[in-house]
Motif scaffolding. Structure first.
Motif, PDB file in Angstrom:
ATOM      1  N   GLY A 136       0.653  -1.427  -0.508  1.00 42.72           N
ATOM      2  CA  GLY A 136       0.283   0.158  -0.045  1.00 42.72           C
ATOM      3  C   GLY A 136       0.754   1.412   0.076  1.00 42.72           C
ATOM      4  O   GLY A 136       0.372   2.299  -0.460  1.00 42.72           O
ATOM      5  N   GLY A 137       2.108   1.405   0.500  1.00 40.80           N
ATOM      6  CA  GLY A 137       2.906   2.097   1.053  1.00 40.80           C
ATOM      7  C   GLY A 137       3.182   2.827  -1.311  1.00 40.80           C
ATOM      8  O   GLY A 137       3.757   3.550  -0.703  1.00 40.80           O
ATOM      9  N   LEU A 138       3.935   1.467  -0.782  1.00 38.97           N
ATOM     10  CA  LEU A 138       4.719   1.358  -2.432  1.00 38.97           C
ATOM     11  C   LEU A 138       4.227   2.602  -3.731  1.00 38.97           C
ATOM     12  O   LEU A 138       4.179   3.141  -4.026  1.00 38.97           O
ATOM     13  CB  LEU A 138       5.155   0.641  -2.658  1.00 38.97           C
ATOM     14  N   THR A 139       2.897   1.471  -3.576  1.00 41.96           N
ATOM     15  CA  THR A 139       1.495   2.121  -4.123  1.00 41.96           C
ATOM     16  C   THR A 139       1.523   3.796  -3.927  1.00 41.96           C
ATOM     17  O   THR A 139       0.836   4.086  -5.311  1.00 41.96           O
ATOM     18  CB  THR A 139      -0.070   1.383  -4.378  1.00 41.96           C
ATOM     19  N   GLY A 142       4.254   5.350  -5.809  1.00 44.81           N
ATOM     20  CA  GLY A 142       4.036   5.190  -7.289  1.00 44.81           C
ATOM     21  C   GLY A 142       2.535   6.292  -7.512  1.00 44.81           C
ATOM     22  O   GLY A 142       3.091   7.659  -8.704  1.00 44.81           O
ATOM     23  N   CYS A 143       1.361   6.392  -6.356  1.00 44.84           N
ATOM     24  CA  CYS A 143       0.563   7.705  -7.942  1.00 44.84           C
ATOM     25  C   CYS A 143       0.899   8.681  -7.453  1.00 44.84           C
ATOM     26  O   CYS A 143       0.668   9.870  -7.968  1.00 44.84           O
ATOM     27  CB  CYS A 143      -0.266   7.386  -6.903  1.00 44.84           C
ATOM     28  N   GLN A 144       2.166   9.090  -6.154  1.00 45.89           N
ATOM     29  CA  GLN A 144       2.072  10.423  -5.956  1.00 45.89           C
ATOM     30  C   GLN A 144       3.829  11.133  -7.397  1.00 45.89           C
ATOM     31  O   GLN A 144       3.271  12.042  -7.678  1.00 45.89           O
ATOM     32  CB  GLN A 144       2.813  10.609  -4.123  1.00 45.89           C
ATOM     33  N   ALA A 145       3.996   9.999  -7.293  1.00 48.84           N
ATOM     34  CA  ALA A 145       5.254   9.971  -8.425  1.00 48.84           C
ATOM     35  C   ALA A 145       3.896  10.432  -9.629  1.00 48.84           C
ATOM     36  O   ALA A 145       4.471  11.819 -10.312  1.00 48.84           O
ATOM     37  CB  ALA A 145       6.375   9.191  -8.022  1.00 48.84           C
ATOM     38  N   TRP A 146       3.190   9.672 -10.321  1.00 46.83           N
ATOM     39  CA  TRP A 146       1.943  10.096 -11.277  1.00 46.83           C
ATOM     40  C   TRP A 146       1.638  11.698 -10.951  1.00 46.83           C
ATOM     41  O   TRP A 146       2.566  12.417 -12.177  1.00 46.83           O
ATOM     42  CB  TRP A 146       1.386   9.596 -11.702  1.00 46.83           C
ATOM     43  N   GLY A 200       8.516   5.229   6.233  1.00 43.83           N
ATOM     44  CA  GLY A 200       7.630   4.195   6.828  1.00 43.83           C
ATOM     45  C   GLY A 200       7.540   3.007   6.105  1.00 43.83           C
ATOM     46  O   GLY A 200       7.694   1.944   6.578  1.00 43.83           O
ATOM     47  N   VAL A 201       8.084   3.408   4.504  1.00 44.11           N
ATOM     48  CA  VAL A 201       7.947   2.185   3.938  1.00 44.11           C
ATOM     49  C   VAL A 201       8.915   1.419   4.649  1.00 44.11           C
ATOM     50  O   VAL A 201       8.900  -0.459   4.373  1.00 44.11           O
ATOM     51  CB  VAL A 201       7.758   2.313   2.611  1.00 44.11           C
ATOM     52  N   VAL A 202      10.110   1.914   4.032  1.00 44.43           N
ATOM     53  CA  VAL A 202      11.713   1.330   4.585  1.00 44.43           C
ATOM     54  C   VAL A 202      11.569   0.436   5.993  1.00 44.43           C
ATOM     55  O   VAL A 202      12.321  -0.554   6.404  1.00 44.43           O
ATOM     56  CB  VAL A 202      13.083   1.805   4.635  1.00 44.43           C
TER      57      VAL A 202
END
Length: 249
Positions: A136-139, A142-146, A200-202
């Motif tokens: 969920g965090g990685l997704t 990814g959304c924020q990068a877009w 947090g993901v790390v």
């Protein structure tokens, strides 16, 4: 009376010897709460600064059908954040950022389930729910990068600067959407929050790895899952305020 004094003195000596948990919270959880409190002050100051700068600029007045990006007034969020991946030219106000918010909130739910599984010493369940939290965090990242990419590239029509020229996209000094402060605040505040999500993901991955190899099971408890859970819930809560300030006001 003398006996009571001796008991009190012995209890005080035990307090100073360490190992005592104030308010029934371990040292690690207490320090996490202190960190989150200080971080809350940081985000609060940023959002207060955003609010003051936002209301120091005039707002757009008129029908949204006649809205155009201009440096003269603060942009309407519905007209800025209206894109969606692989759907060029659509006008879906806040749909994508709403999806981002839903994903982050759901990752908070999976973290709750991971903490609950840890309290039951259910190693497999902790692994499962921690993994879903990481996904969920990685997704979300990814959304924020877009969203950043879309914001930087800009729209097809661009926006007019004060000198009448047309500018596409945004950077720290100029942007097509409105006053330069709008883009600078967007990059800084959402980027600062994104850095927290990445951190947090790390941390979640480290705890997930420790769970997989059995390190937490050997300790006899999964308190580390609860500690990182506090941080993750804080990050989710902060996003609710960032979402409100940037996208709704």
């Amino acid at each position: 009376m003398a006996g009571s004094a001796v008991v009190v003195e012995e209890n005080n000596e035990k307090l100073w010897q360490g190992g005592t948990e104030p308010m029934k919270a371990s040292y690690g959880k207490l320090m996490m709460w202190f960190f989150l409190l200080s971080d809350a002050f940081t985000f609060s100051s940023l959002l207060v600064a955003y609010g003051l700068i936002r209301y120091s600029h005039p707002a757009f007045e008129g029908d949204l059908a006649n809205f155009a990006f201009s440096q003269e007034y603060w942009p309407v969020p519905d007209m800025v954040f209206n894109g969606f991946p692989l759907m060029h030219g659509v006008h879906w106000p806040l749909v994508f950022v709403g999806l981002m918010t839903f994903i982050l909130i759901m990752s908070s739910v999976t973290m709750v389930l991971a903490v609950e599984a840890g309290q039951r010493n259910d190693r497999k369940a902790v692994e499962k729910w921690m993994l879903w939290t990481i996904v969920g965090g990685l997704t979300f990242l990814g959304c924020q990068a877009w969203e950043w990419t879309h914001f930087i590239v800009g729209t097809d029509n661009g926006g007019s600067l004060l000198d009448g020229s047309i500018f596409y996209g945004a950077n720290l000094s100029m942007n097509q959407y409105g006053p330069p402060n709008f883009a600078a605040l967007f990059f800084f505040i959402t980027g600062f929050h994104g850095f927290h999500v990445f951190s947090g993901v790390v941390i979640n991955f480290i705890i997930f790895y420790q769970t997989v190899v059995g390190k937490l099971e050997k300790r006899g408890h999964y308190e580390m899952v609860e500690k990182v859970g506090l941080y993750w819930h804080f990050v989710d809560l902060v996003w609710v305020f960032v979402f409100t300030f940037f996208y709704l006001i």
